[in-house]
Design an enzyme around this catalytic site. Structure first.
Site, PDB file in Angstrom:
ATOM      1  N   LYS A  86     -27.094  72.872   4.524  1.00 24.15           N
ATOM      2  CA  LYS A  86     -26.009  71.977   4.101  1.00 24.15           C
ATOM      3  C   LYS A  86     -25.483  72.409   2.741  1.00 24.15           C
ATOM      4  O   LYS A  86     -24.266  72.489   2.518  1.00 24.15           O
ATOM      5  CB  LYS A  86     -26.514  70.531   4.051  1.00 24.15           C
ATOM      6  CG  LYS A  86     -26.616  69.892   5.427  1.00 24.15           C
ATOM      7  CD  LYS A  86     -27.388  68.579   5.418  1.00 24.15           C
ATOM      8  CE  LYS A  86     -27.560  68.106   6.857  1.00 24.15           C
ATOM      9  NZ  LYS A  86     -28.515  67.005   7.006  1.00 24.15           N
ATOM     10  N   GLN A  92     -31.565  62.700   3.534  1.00 21.68           N
ATOM     11  CA  GLN A  92     -32.105  63.387   4.703  1.00 21.68           C
ATOM     12  C   GLN A  92     -33.188  62.533   5.366  1.00 21.68           C
ATOM     13  O   GLN A  92     -34.127  62.087   4.711  1.00 21.68           O
ATOM     14  CB  GLN A  92     -32.678  64.747   4.262  1.00 21.68           C
ATOM     15  CG  GLN A  92     -33.167  65.617   5.404  1.00 21.68           C
ATOM     16  CD  GLN A  92     -32.039  66.105   6.306  1.00 21.68           C
ATOM     17  OE1 GLN A  92     -30.966  66.476   5.849  1.00 21.68           O
ATOM     18  NE2 GLN A  92     -32.276  66.086   7.604  1.00 21.68           N
ATOM     19  N   ASP A 122     -22.814  60.162   6.213  1.00 19.57           N
ATOM     20  CA  ASP A 122     -23.554  60.175   7.478  1.00 19.57           C
ATOM     21  C   ASP A 122     -23.082  59.044   8.400  1.00 19.57           C
ATOM     22  O   ASP A 122     -23.381  59.042   9.590  1.00 19.57           O
ATOM     23  CB  ASP A 122     -25.057  59.989   7.210  1.00 19.57           C
ATOM     24  CG  ASP A 122     -25.855  61.239   7.534  1.00 19.57           C
ATOM     25  OD1 ASP A 122     -25.306  62.142   8.193  1.00 19.57           O
ATOM     26  OD2 ASP A 122     -27.035  61.299   7.141  1.00 19.57           O
TER      27      ASP A 122
END
Ligand code: NDP
Length: 298
Positions: A55, A99, A122
């Site tokens: 990422k 994460q 997200d």
């Protein structure tokens, strides 16, 4: 011999990253905005470390600012919440991603709810979930959004298509259903308690498999000509490659499914690469909204 068109997620993702980079370049020129993505990793799960590294690399490649916060596995929940609080008010950070999974002692819902919904790239904050289901302006979870982009590219208008989503998780199955409903598909969601699953699959013009069961969906579960999106990422033993070797497979038995489907995503090289590309896309969209700049058509 495969009859289906193979949907190349790798090149689709490269194209999306190129378009994101172009928009980022324009934003830097005018109004002088550099979108920034902060990724928070707690612990040292090897798979998560790889995801976070990728990422970060791709964020920099498209010209955005990348911020990484690596915290020890025993970090108290309050310390993680304090990091998020700082990122929420940091004007150089437009997207925040924590994460998952988090260590057991940390309440995942509490952490996700602490992220500023405008920076929730997200799309897991309850406000964004609610906006997605009610048709409001939301940030949409990356994996299902990537699936939707590939479906629209393959099929054009999705109106009236019968879609079956296999899996009802909050990160893939449910948001995928919401997105396809918004596209006026007739949507069904199947799960571990679904009766006559192969029959339900055979009714679908669009089949999205997100179960986490290697090679579960067989060719004879698929309606001839259907579009199949395989979200699953499963590592299985591959003795044919040598002792102790493994390989990645999806939830769909690609070889038999490709005989029947009209189009299908492979694993690897299908949905996977699209997820990070959509994260970058979401960060640019979030940055534009926060800066009051016209939203890019990404
Ligand atoms: P979850 O484990 O959260 O959900 C799996 C879903 O599949 C559940 O709804 C479960 O039903 C259902 N299910 C499990 N077994 C069966 C069965 N035998 N028959 C029918 N339904 C079943 O998984 P995720 O949604 O998080 O992930 C799904 C897959 O997608 C995984 O392989 C994951 O690695 C992959 N993934 C890939 C991503 C990418 O970037 N390509 C991103 C995210 C996930 P029930 O609810 O009844 O238990």
């Amino acid at each position: 011999m495969s009859a289906a068109k193979i949907i190349d997620g790798k090149s689709f993702a490269a194209d999306l990253r190129g378009r994101v980079a172009h928009v980022v370049g324009g934003l830097k020129d005018d109004p002088g905005l550099t979108p920034g993505l902060a990724v928070v990793l707690v612990g040292d799960d090897p798979a998560s470390r790889v995801y976070v590294k990728n990422k970060g690399l791709q964020t920099v490649e498209v010209g955005m600012a990348s911020f990484e916060h690596r915290l020890a596995a025993d970090t108290p929940e309050s310390d993680l919440l304090a990091v998020i609080k700082n990122l929420n008010t940091d004007a150089t950070v437009h997207g925040i991603l924590v994460q998952l999974p988090l260590p057991d002692h940390i309440n995942e819902n509490k952490v996700l709810s602490a992220i500023n919904p405008d920076k929730d790239v997200d799309g897991f904050h309850l406000l964004n979930v609610g906006r997605l289901w009610t048709g409001g302006e939301s940030l949409v979870p990356c994996t299902p959004y990537g699936c939707l982009m590939m479906l629209k590219n393959q099929l054009g208008d999705l109106t009236g298509k019968r879609a079956l989503i296999l899996g009802r998780s909050n990160i893939v199955g449910k948001p995928m259903a919401a997105l396809l409903l918004q596209e006026s598909c007739t949507v069904s969601i199947a799960h571990s308690r679904t009766v006559d699953l192969p029959d339900r699959c055979r009714e679908a013009d669009i089949l999205v498999a997100a179960v986490g069961r290697p090679l579960m969906v067989q060719g004879d579960w698929i309606k001839p000509g259907a579009t199949v999106i395989d979200v699953g990422i499963n590592r299985i033993a591959a003795p044919e490659r040598g002792a102790g070797k493994t390989r990645l497979v999806g939830d769909v038995d690609f070889a038999s499914a490709a005989e029947v489907a009209g189009a299908i995503t492979p694993v690897p090289g299908g949905v996977g690469p699209m997820t990070i590309a959509c994260l970058l896309r979401n960060t640019v969209v979030a940055a534009c909204r926060q800066a009051g700049v016209d939203q890019p058509g990404l």
